[in-house]
Design a protein around this motif. Structure first.
Motif, PDB file in Angstrom:
ATOM      1  N   TYR A  39      25.633  23.007  41.425  1.00  0.00           N
ATOM      2  CA  TYR A  39      25.907  23.095  42.864  1.00  0.00           C
ATOM      3  C   TYR A  39      25.405  24.442  43.352  1.00  0.00           C
ATOM      4  N   ARG A  40      25.249  24.525  44.670  1.00  0.00           N
ATOM      5  CA  ARG A  40      24.684  25.757  45.230  1.00  0.00           C
ATOM      6  C   ARG A  40      25.768  26.825  45.355  1.00  0.00           C
ATOM      7  N   THR A  41      25.400  28.050  45.058  1.00  0.00           N
ATOM      8  CA  THR A  41      26.353  29.154  45.177  1.00  0.00           C
ATOM      9  C   THR A  41      25.676  30.337  45.879  1.00  0.00           C
ATOM     10  N   LEU A  42      26.509  31.222  46.387  1.00  0.00           N
ATOM     11  CA  LEU A  42      26.001  32.451  47.004  1.00  0.00           C
ATOM     12  C   LEU A  42      26.753  33.618  46.372  1.00  0.00           C
ATOM     13  N   ASP A  43      26.039  34.450  45.648  1.00  0.00           N
ATOM     14  CA  ASP A  43      26.657  35.570  44.931  1.00  0.00           C
ATOM     15  C   ASP A  43      26.885  36.741  45.896  1.00  0.00           C
ATOM     16  N   VAL A  44      28.147  37.031  46.181  1.00  0.00           N
ATOM     17  CA  VAL A  44      28.428  38.105  47.152  1.00  0.00           C
ATOM     18  C   VAL A  44      28.122  39.485  46.573  1.00  0.00           C
ATOM     19  N   LEU A  45      27.958  39.567  45.256  1.00  0.00           N
ATOM     20  CA  LEU A  45      27.660  40.864  44.649  1.00  0.00           C
ATOM     21  C   LEU A  45      26.215  41.294  44.921  1.00  0.00           C
ATOM     22  N   ARG A  46      25.414  40.412  45.495  1.00  0.00           N
ATOM     23  CA  ARG A  46      24.058  40.806  45.903  1.00  0.00           C
ATOM     24  C   ARG A  46      24.134  41.824  47.036  1.00  0.00           C
ATOM     25  N   ASP A  47      25.262  41.804  47.742  1.00  0.00           N
ATOM     26  CA  ASP A  47      25.471  42.807  48.792  1.00  0.00           C
ATOM     27  C   ASP A  47      25.946  44.097  48.113  1.00  0.00           C
ATOM     28  N   PRO A  48      25.180  45.186  48.246  1.00  0.00           N
ATOM     29  CA  PRO A  48      25.536  46.402  47.500  1.00  0.00           C
ATOM     30  C   PRO A  48      26.910  46.961  47.859  1.00  0.00           C
ATOM     31  N   LEU A  49      27.294  46.791  49.126  1.00  0.00           N
ATOM     32  CA  LEU A  49      28.583  47.333  49.560  1.00  0.00           C
ATOM     33  C   LEU A  49      29.743  46.600  48.869  1.00  0.00           C
ATOM     34  N   VAL A  50      29.647  45.293  48.839  1.00  0.00           N
ATOM     35  CA  VAL A  50      30.690  44.478  48.183  1.00  0.00           C
ATOM     36  C   VAL A  50      30.722  44.817  46.696  1.00  0.00           C
ATOM     37  N   ARG A  51      29.539  44.965  46.128  1.00  0.00           N
ATOM     38  CA  ARG A  51      29.433  45.237  44.704  1.00  0.00           C
ATOM     39  C   ARG A  51      30.119  46.566  44.348  1.00  0.00           C
ATOM     40  N   VAL A  52      29.800  47.588  45.152  1.00  0.00           N
ATOM     41  CA  VAL A  52      30.399  48.910  44.894  1.00  0.00           C
ATOM     42  C   VAL A  52      31.917  48.834  45.060  1.00  0.00           C
ATOM     43  N   ALA A  53      32.339  48.146  46.118  1.00  0.00           N
ATOM     44  CA  ALA A  53      33.786  48.061  46.393  1.00  0.00           C
ATOM     45  C   ALA A  53      34.521  47.355  45.250  1.00  0.00           C
ATOM     46  N   LEU A  54      33.949  46.262  44.739  1.00  0.00           N
ATOM     47  CA  LEU A  54      34.640  45.507  43.698  1.00  0.00           C
ATOM     48  C   LEU A  54      34.576  46.196  42.333  1.00  0.00           C
ATOM     49  N   ARG A  55      33.523  46.975  42.115  1.00  0.00           N
ATOM     50  CA  ARG A  55      33.423  47.685  40.828  1.00  0.00           C
ATOM     51  C   ARG A  55      34.327  48.912  40.787  1.00  0.00           C
ATOM     52  N   TRP A  56      34.614  49.454  41.964  1.00  0.00           N
ATOM     53  CA  TRP A  56      35.382  50.708  42.051  1.00  0.00           C
ATOM     54  C   TRP A  56      36.855  50.404  41.742  1.00  0.00           C
ATOM     55  N   PRO A  57      37.434  50.979  40.682  1.00  0.00           N
ATOM     56  CA  PRO A  57      38.822  50.650  40.329  1.00  0.00           C
ATOM     57  C   PRO A  57      39.829  50.990  41.429  1.00  0.00           C
ATOM     58  N   ALA A  58      39.513  52.034  42.216  1.00  0.00           N
ATOM     59  CA  ALA A  58      40.476  52.444  43.247  1.00  0.00           C
ATOM     60  C   ALA A  58      40.656  51.378  44.324  1.00  0.00           C
ATOM     61  N   THR A  59      39.653  50.504  44.501  1.00  0.00           N
ATOM     62  CA  THR A  59      39.793  49.437  45.514  1.00  0.00           C
ATOM     63  C   THR A  59      41.003  48.579  45.179  1.00  0.00           C
ATOM     64  N   ARG A  60      41.077  48.205  43.890  1.00  0.00           N
ATOM     65  CA  ARG A  60      42.207  47.371  43.478  1.00  0.00           C
ATOM     66  C   ARG A  60      43.521  48.137  43.601  1.00  0.00           C
ATOM     67  N   SER A  61      43.489  49.414  43.191  1.00  0.00           N
ATOM     68  CA  SER A  61      44.723  50.205  43.249  1.00  0.00           C
ATOM     69  C   SER A  61      45.227  50.315  44.685  1.00  0.00           C
TER      70      SER A  61
END
Lengths: 505, 204
Positions: A39-61
């Protein structure tokens, strides 16, 4: 407190259920036979801002800090506030906002609740910051979760326990008990994290996570490997599973190369941080993509689906006048107290639904015998097709609650503990429904129909995977369709009844 | 004994033993009022008709039972409107009319007064002016009735202290065990998998 859906609308809904069921079977075409894994998907991690935010541990904290603050606020309000459901914000925030909106949240964002879960956050903080230093720096015995409990039965038992507390003991209308339930979940999470390895409670025991996990088979998001084949054949370090200095080992023992369903992923993003090959994707996708994937299927998941199906309906039934008559009848006949009568009613309803499911599966098994598949296997496979019907009934039920009770937040924000405050000048505002009643009724019936149609489609796809020909698939599916029709009509009948609300408004 | 085999016994134990123990702690009991109002929204000066059906295991008629409606205006110091409903038809049915004397927000309490106890429920009501819509011709609603004051089962401060003490106890116990285990070498240690080895099997 709400008047039920008018009968003409219920009859119209029932007619559509019948029409769609049989017309759907007659017209079900080869389009449904396509590969459920593609099925078709769209990877939101292609957006650098989303990627940085989700990788950054402080976002979750930071996100967890907000939910921890809300959790503590609910505990304080529940313990110290007025002990009337309608006058205390603890019951409203917990049962009308969190518990109701959780299902909506799961449909769109999958297991994102686990990303911000306050119980796990506090327990994790205690594990990582022990009062005195310990070898390894982590305060956990790291024992293996008992083998006999490596299934969904602990979560199913907790779910049944919570339902019993909620409906039998009236927790939704009692702020103090609401606080106790919150504290109980915290202690279960803490004890598990201190005793067992990784997040064994999240994986096996947490009822919220496991209900959300099964519902998230329907979700519009997923965390997956971009190339699962790469994980299986090329990767030699398995950092997502084992962890490294950048990210922790998967808390729920998932290996990205083998994960093709949302059920056990808790969206913690540790794999995203740990993977050195940049092979993790957070995808947007269509709804219901995981429902019909042929493997893996498990009997504990199937049992959990039936428990969820039964308890969703049971919630509705207990809020109708009919339930009171049943309980009163049981009390008078058996000369027992209310809670005994309630428990018997609950156990009876659950058993009846399980038996009905077995009967429908037996008819299906009898209609088309397969040498390679026994009745048990058939029951497991078909159970997944009932998930949308349970999910959408749950949603329909919750729409009723939320639209009628949600407005009570306005006065309660000014007087959250029921102490006579008027912080924002809104304490004397009379809460009004958030949506016009007709909108609520039409939405409710619409959700039930949507769940029915989705279940039909999922059931048909599963039948096509099991049987060699479309004709055999339809013959095998017919009893299950009868079960779905019965469930949907029962759901329509329930929403036509006047309903008692949750928080004593 | 596997959990699957134990589950029926656990459920049976809960069903048979637990409820009566829990009931003894003064928990929930089910008494509900099915309230029908005509019309849906009251208007100032109009008669608002209420019919109440009391549903409970003990819903036989008590000669002394009284069902009252008490309306208090929120935000205005006004005399409450109070009406005692009269028996209508069946043993559990009551009815009567209320006239609200001012438009605005009211808090309405439905009180069931039996010989031994008082049960009640309170709901908010908006009383409109003479030009306001009356909504549906009839509206049925259900209310759980409860005792007027619900004291905490446990003093809240005890719960807070207990939570902190229990958390610390968990933590201290874990610290002691983790430290003790660190000083004792493990009896048998398996060779660690090499960096290049593949995991044998992964959970599905």
């Amino acid at each position: 407190v709400i008047e039920g859906v008018p009968l003409p609308l219920v009859y119209l809904g029932a007619a559509i259920v019948m029409l769609v069921s049989f017309a759907g079977l007659a017209l079900a075409g080869p389009r449904l036979e396509s590969d459920p894994g593609s099925y078709r998907t769209l990877d939101v991690l292609r957006d650098p801002l989303v990627r940085v935010a989700l990788r950054w541990p402080a976002t979750r904290s930071l996100a967890q800090a907000v939910t921890i603050a809300l959790f503590l606020f609910i505990i304080v309000a529940g313990l110290f506030g007025a002990q009337q459901g309608g006058s205390n914000i603890a019951t409203l925030l917990t049962w009308t906002y969190w518990w109701v909106l959780l299902v909506v949240f799961v449909i769109f964002f999958g297991k994102a609740w686990c990303y911000i879960c306050p119980w796990d956050a506090i327990a994790m903080w205690i594990e990582r910051h022990p009062i005195v230093s310990v070898p390894g720096g982590r305060l956990s015995l790291g024992l293996k979760w008992p083998k006999a409990l490596r299934n969904l039965y602990p979560a199913a038992a907790l779910f049944l326990g919570l339902t019993w507390l909620e409906l039998g003991y009236g927790v939704t209308m009692r702020p103090e008990l609401t606080a106790y339930v919150g504290l109980l979940m915290f202690f279960l999470s803490l004890a598990a994290i201190l005793i067992f390895e990784r997040r064994a409670f999240c994986r096996y025991g947490c009822l919220v996570g496991r209900i959300a996990g099964l519902y998230s088979l329907f979700a519009a998001t997923e965390v997956r490997a971009r190339d699962a084949n790469f994980c299986r054949t090329t990767c030699r370090t398995y950092d997502c599973y084992r962890g490294n200095s950048d990210g922790e080992a998967c808390p729920t023992f998932q290996f990205l190369g083998g994960m093709n369903k949302n059920t056990y992923c808790i969206y913690c993003m540790e794999c995203l941080r740990a993977c050195p090959h940049d092979n993790v994707a957070v995808n947007l996708r269509g709804f219901g993509r995981d429902l019909v994937k042929p493997s893996p299927v498990r009997i504990d998941e199937a049992a959990m689906v039936i428990v969820m199906l039964a308890m969703s309906t049971f919630h509705g039934i207990t809020m109708t006048p009919v339930w009171v008559r049943i309980i009163v009848g049981l009390q008078r006949t058996l000369h027992v107290g209310y809670l005994t009568a309630f428990s018997l009613g609950m156990a009876g309803f659950l058993t009846a639904l399980f038996m009905l499911y077995v009967v429908f599966v037996a008819f299906s098994y009898g209609a088309v015998r397969l040498p390679s598949m026994g009745m048990k296997q058939l029951a497991i496979r078909y159970s997944y097709s009932f998930l949308p019907i349970a999910l959408f009934y749950h949603l329909a039920h919750n729409v009723l609650h939320f639209s009628i009770e949600g407005g009570a937040l306005v006065p309660l924000l000014s007087d959250p503990l029921g102490w006579g405050w008027n912080l924002f000048g809104t304490a004397s505002i009379t809460p009004t429904p958030l949506l016009p009643i007709w909108t609520v009724w039409i939405t409710t019936v619409g959700f039930i129909l949507a769940g029915h149609i989705w279940s039909l489609v999922a059931g048909h796809r599963i039948a096509l995977q099991i049987h060699q020909s479309r004709r055999m698939a339809i013959r095998s599916q017919l009893p299950m369709v009868a079960g779905m029709i019965a469930y949907s009509i029962l759901s329509l009948w329930i929403v036509s009844q006047p309903m008692q609300m949750r928080t004593g408004l | 004994v596997t959990p699957q085999r134990a589950l029926p016994f656990v459920v049976l134990s809960i069903v048979l033993a637990c409820p009566d123990i829990v009931s003894a702690s003064g928990a929930h009991s089910l008494t509900r009022a099915v309230l029908s109002v005509t019309p849906q929204f009251p208007r100032v000066g109009d008669r608002w008709h209420l019919s109440v059906e009391i549903q409970s295991a003990d819903s036989m008629l008590h000669p002394e039972r009284k069902v009252r409606i008490v309306g208090e205006m929120t935000g205005h110091p006004m005399r409450p409107v109070e009406v005692e409903l009269t028996r209508a038809g069946g043993e559990t049915d009551y009815g009567g009319d209320v006239v609200f004397t001012m438009r605005g927000s009211w808090k309405v309490t439905l009180r069931l007064e039996d010989v031994n106890e008082v049960l009640l429920t309170t709901f908010d009501l908006e009383v409109g002016g003479l030009d306001a819509s009356t909504g549906w011709s009839e509206m049925r609603t259900i209310y759980d009735l409860h005792r007027p004051v619900r004291p905490n089962l446990v003093p809240p401060i005890w719960v807070v202290v207990g939570t902190i003490v229990l958390t610390l106890a968990f933590e201290v116990a874990a610290v002691v065990i983790v430290r003790r285990r660190a000083t004792v070498p493990p009896p048998v240690s398996r060779p660690a998998p090499s960096a290049g080895s593949r995991p044998v099997s992964f959970p599905a």
